[in-house]
Motif scaffolding. Structure first.
Motif, PDB file in Angstrom:
ATOM      1  N   LYS A  28      10.194  -7.019  17.544  1.00 29.27           N
ATOM      2  CA  LYS A  28       9.943  -6.837  18.978  1.00 29.27           C
ATOM      3  C   LYS A  28      10.492  -5.457  19.314  1.00 29.27           C
ATOM      4  O   LYS A  28      11.651  -5.154  19.028  1.00 29.27           O
ATOM      5  CB  LYS A  28      10.655  -7.899  19.812  1.00 29.27           C
ATOM      6  CG  LYS A  28      10.211  -9.320  19.527  1.00 29.27           C
ATOM      7  CD  LYS A  28       8.803  -9.557  19.995  1.00 29.27           C
ATOM      8  CE  LYS A  28       8.422 -11.035  19.818  1.00 29.27           C
ATOM      9  NZ  LYS A  28       7.030 -11.257  20.059  1.00 29.27           N
ATOM     10  N   TRP A  29       9.673  -4.598  19.897  1.00 28.16           N
ATOM     11  CA  TRP A  29      10.047  -3.208  20.180  1.00 28.16           C
ATOM     12  C   TRP A  29       9.945  -2.994  21.684  1.00 28.16           C
ATOM     13  O   TRP A  29       8.860  -3.072  22.247  1.00 28.16           O
ATOM     14  CB  TRP A  29       9.086  -2.282  19.446  1.00 28.16           C
ATOM     15  CG  TRP A  29       9.598  -0.925  19.162  1.00 28.16           C
ATOM     16  CD1 TRP A  29       9.885   0.060  20.060  1.00 28.16           C
ATOM     17  CD2 TRP A  29       9.860  -0.365  17.873  1.00 28.16           C
ATOM     18  NE1 TRP A  29      10.307   1.192  19.430  1.00 28.16           N
ATOM     19  CE2 TRP A  29      10.301   0.962  18.075  1.00 28.16           C
ATOM     20  CE3 TRP A  29       9.751  -0.850  16.574  1.00 28.16           C
ATOM     21  CZ2 TRP A  29      10.639   1.804  17.022  1.00 28.16           C
ATOM     22  CZ3 TRP A  29      10.086  -0.012  15.527  1.00 28.16           C
ATOM     23  CH2 TRP A  29      10.521   1.303  15.753  1.00 28.16           C
ATOM     24  N   GLU A  30      11.068  -2.741  22.329  1.00 34.91           N
ATOM     25  CA  GLU A  30      11.114  -2.572  23.778  1.00 34.91           C
ATOM     26  C   GLU A  30      11.290  -1.106  24.147  1.00 34.91           C
ATOM     27  O   GLU A  30      12.121  -0.415  23.566  1.00 34.91           O
ATOM     28  CB  GLU A  30      12.297  -3.342  24.374  1.00 34.91           C
ATOM     29  CG  GLU A  30      12.207  -4.825  24.210  1.00 34.91           C
ATOM     30  CD  GLU A  30      13.400  -5.532  24.812  1.00 34.91           C
ATOM     31  OE1 GLU A  30      13.887  -5.114  25.893  1.00 34.91           O
ATOM     32  OE2 GLU A  30      13.859  -6.510  24.200  1.00 34.91           O
ATOM     33  N   SER A  32       7.845  -8.552  11.174  1.00 35.46           N
ATOM     34  CA  SER A  32       7.512  -8.170  12.542  1.00 35.46           C
ATOM     35  C   SER A  32       8.797  -7.902  13.313  1.00 35.46           C
ATOM     36  O   SER A  32       9.867  -8.422  12.976  1.00 35.46           O
ATOM     37  CB  SER A  32       6.690  -9.261  13.229  1.00 35.46           C
ATOM     38  OG  SER A  32       7.458 -10.427  13.384  1.00 35.46           O
ATOM     39  N   ASP A  88       4.772  -6.016  19.897  1.00 36.38           N
ATOM     40  CA  ASP A  88       4.968  -6.635  18.591  1.00 36.38           C
ATOM     41  C   ASP A  88       4.593  -5.574  17.570  1.00 36.38           C
ATOM     42  O   ASP A  88       3.494  -4.996  17.652  1.00 36.38           O
ATOM     43  CB  ASP A  88       4.054  -7.851  18.408  1.00 36.38           C
ATOM     44  CG  ASP A  88       4.559  -9.088  19.118  1.00 36.38           C
ATOM     45  OD1 ASP A  88       5.793  -9.216  19.317  1.00 36.38           O
ATOM     46  OD2 ASP A  88       3.719  -9.942  19.473  1.00 36.38           O
ATOM     47  N   THR A  91      12.916   4.092  23.708  1.00 40.70           N
ATOM     48  CA  THR A  91      13.198   2.783  23.117  1.00 40.70           C
ATOM     49  C   THR A  91      14.547   2.242  23.579  1.00 40.70           C
ATOM     50  O   THR A  91      15.569   2.911  23.436  1.00 40.70           O
ATOM     51  CB  THR A  91      13.157   2.872  21.584  1.00 40.70           C
ATOM     52  OG1 THR A  91      11.836   3.252  21.198  1.00 40.70           O
ATOM     53  CG2 THR A  91      13.506   1.545  20.932  1.00 40.70           C
ATOM     54  N   SER A 146      14.252  -5.579  17.802  1.00 39.30           N
ATOM     55  CA  SER A 146      14.829  -6.814  17.268  1.00 39.30           C
ATOM     56  C   SER A 146      15.045  -6.699  15.767  1.00 39.30           C
ATOM     57  O   SER A 146      14.392  -5.891  15.097  1.00 39.30           O
ATOM     58  CB  SER A 146      13.893  -7.990  17.545  1.00 39.30           C
ATOM     59  OG  SER A 146      12.748  -7.905  16.700  1.00 39.30           O
ATOM     60  N   SER A 178       0.479  -4.542  22.099  1.00 41.61           N
ATOM     61  CA  SER A 178       1.123  -4.630  23.408  1.00 41.61           C
ATOM     62  C   SER A 178       1.273  -6.088  23.819  1.00 41.61           C
ATOM     63  O   SER A 178       0.321  -6.870  23.722  1.00 41.61           O
ATOM     64  CB  SER A 178       0.301  -3.863  24.441  1.00 41.61           C
ATOM     65  OG  SER A 178       0.918  -3.938  25.703  1.00 41.61           O
ATOM     66  N   VAL A 179       2.475  -6.447  24.296  1.00 36.18           N
ATOM     67  CA  VAL A 179       2.744  -7.798  24.767  1.00 36.18           C
ATOM     68  C   VAL A 179       2.921  -7.792  26.278  1.00 36.18           C
ATOM     69  O   VAL A 179       2.339  -8.599  26.990  1.00 36.18           O
ATOM     70  CB  VAL A 179       3.998  -8.387  24.075  1.00 36.18           C
ATOM     71  CG1 VAL A 179       4.335  -9.772  24.624  1.00 36.18           C
ATOM     72  CG2 VAL A 179       3.819  -8.423  22.564  1.00 36.18           C
ATOM     73  N   LEU A 210       6.819  -4.051  26.136  1.00 37.06           N
ATOM     74  CA  LEU A 210       7.240  -4.788  24.957  1.00 37.06           C
ATOM     75  C   LEU A 210       6.065  -4.819  23.989  1.00 37.06           C
ATOM     76  O   LEU A 210       4.931  -5.097  24.386  1.00 37.06           O
ATOM     77  CB  LEU A 210       7.651  -6.213  25.327  1.00 37.06           C
ATOM     78  CG  LEU A 210       8.004  -7.146  24.163  1.00 37.06           C
ATOM     79  CD1 LEU A 210       9.264  -6.663  23.445  1.00 37.06           C
ATOM     80  CD2 LEU A 210       8.162  -8.585  24.658  1.00 37.06           C
TER      81      LEU A 210
END
Length: 153
Positions: free
Chosen positions: A123-125, A121, A109, A140, A144, A98-99, A107
């Motif tokens: 970025k998953w939003e 890697s 990673d 979702t 990225s 979790s970011v 968001l």
């Protein structure tokens, strides 16, 4: 001759659990990290229980705004099978970190390792759907392109 129908019955019963597995659908009780996990686990075993299951499961959790950009599912499938995202299919392992987590946006990673030891890697939003059939569900909004890593994950 009596064995033949019994054999078919046994095969059918053994196949039943795989055929019965259905897609998980968005639900307001599924938290954002779990949404990402559901999608990654499905992509990890893309063709189990049926061919393309992982892509279909991932599509099921695509936010309506995301679907407008990446759909229909045939186009989405081609994108996942393309050069940027293909490494997600049948990957060996993944981790989710979790970011950012707010009331309506998260968001993460995501780190994956493919069967061929490629490390990447993303970025998953995910965001809550504001209106419509899935109002209040985490889905979702974007993933990225991959950032490949040489020695670190």
């Amino acid at each position: 001759m009596d064995r033949l129908p019994l054999t078919f019955l046994i095969i059918a019963l053994l196949a039943l659990p795989a055929m019965a597995k259905e897609l998980v659908t968005p639900n307001i009780s599924i938290p954002p990290e779990r949404v990402v996990e559901i999608q990654l686990r499905a992509l990890q075993q893309n063709d189990n229980p049926w061919r393309g299951f992982g892509i279909a499961q991932t599509w099921a959790f695509a936010h309506p705004n995301n679907k407008r950009m990446t759909g229909p599912i045939e186009r989405f499938s081609a994108m996942i099978n393309g050069p940027h995202y293909q490494m997600m299919l049948n990957h060996r392992e993944h981790t989710i970190t979790s970011v950012i987590l707010t009331e309506n946006y998260a968001l993460f990673d995501v780190f994956i390792i493919t069967d061929s030891e490629v490390k990447a890697s993303f970025k998953w939003e995910v965001s809550k759907v504001i209106s419509g059939n899935f109002q209040g569900c985490w889905m979702t909004t974007a993933v990225s392109p991959p950032i490949q890593a040489k020695d670190s994950v």
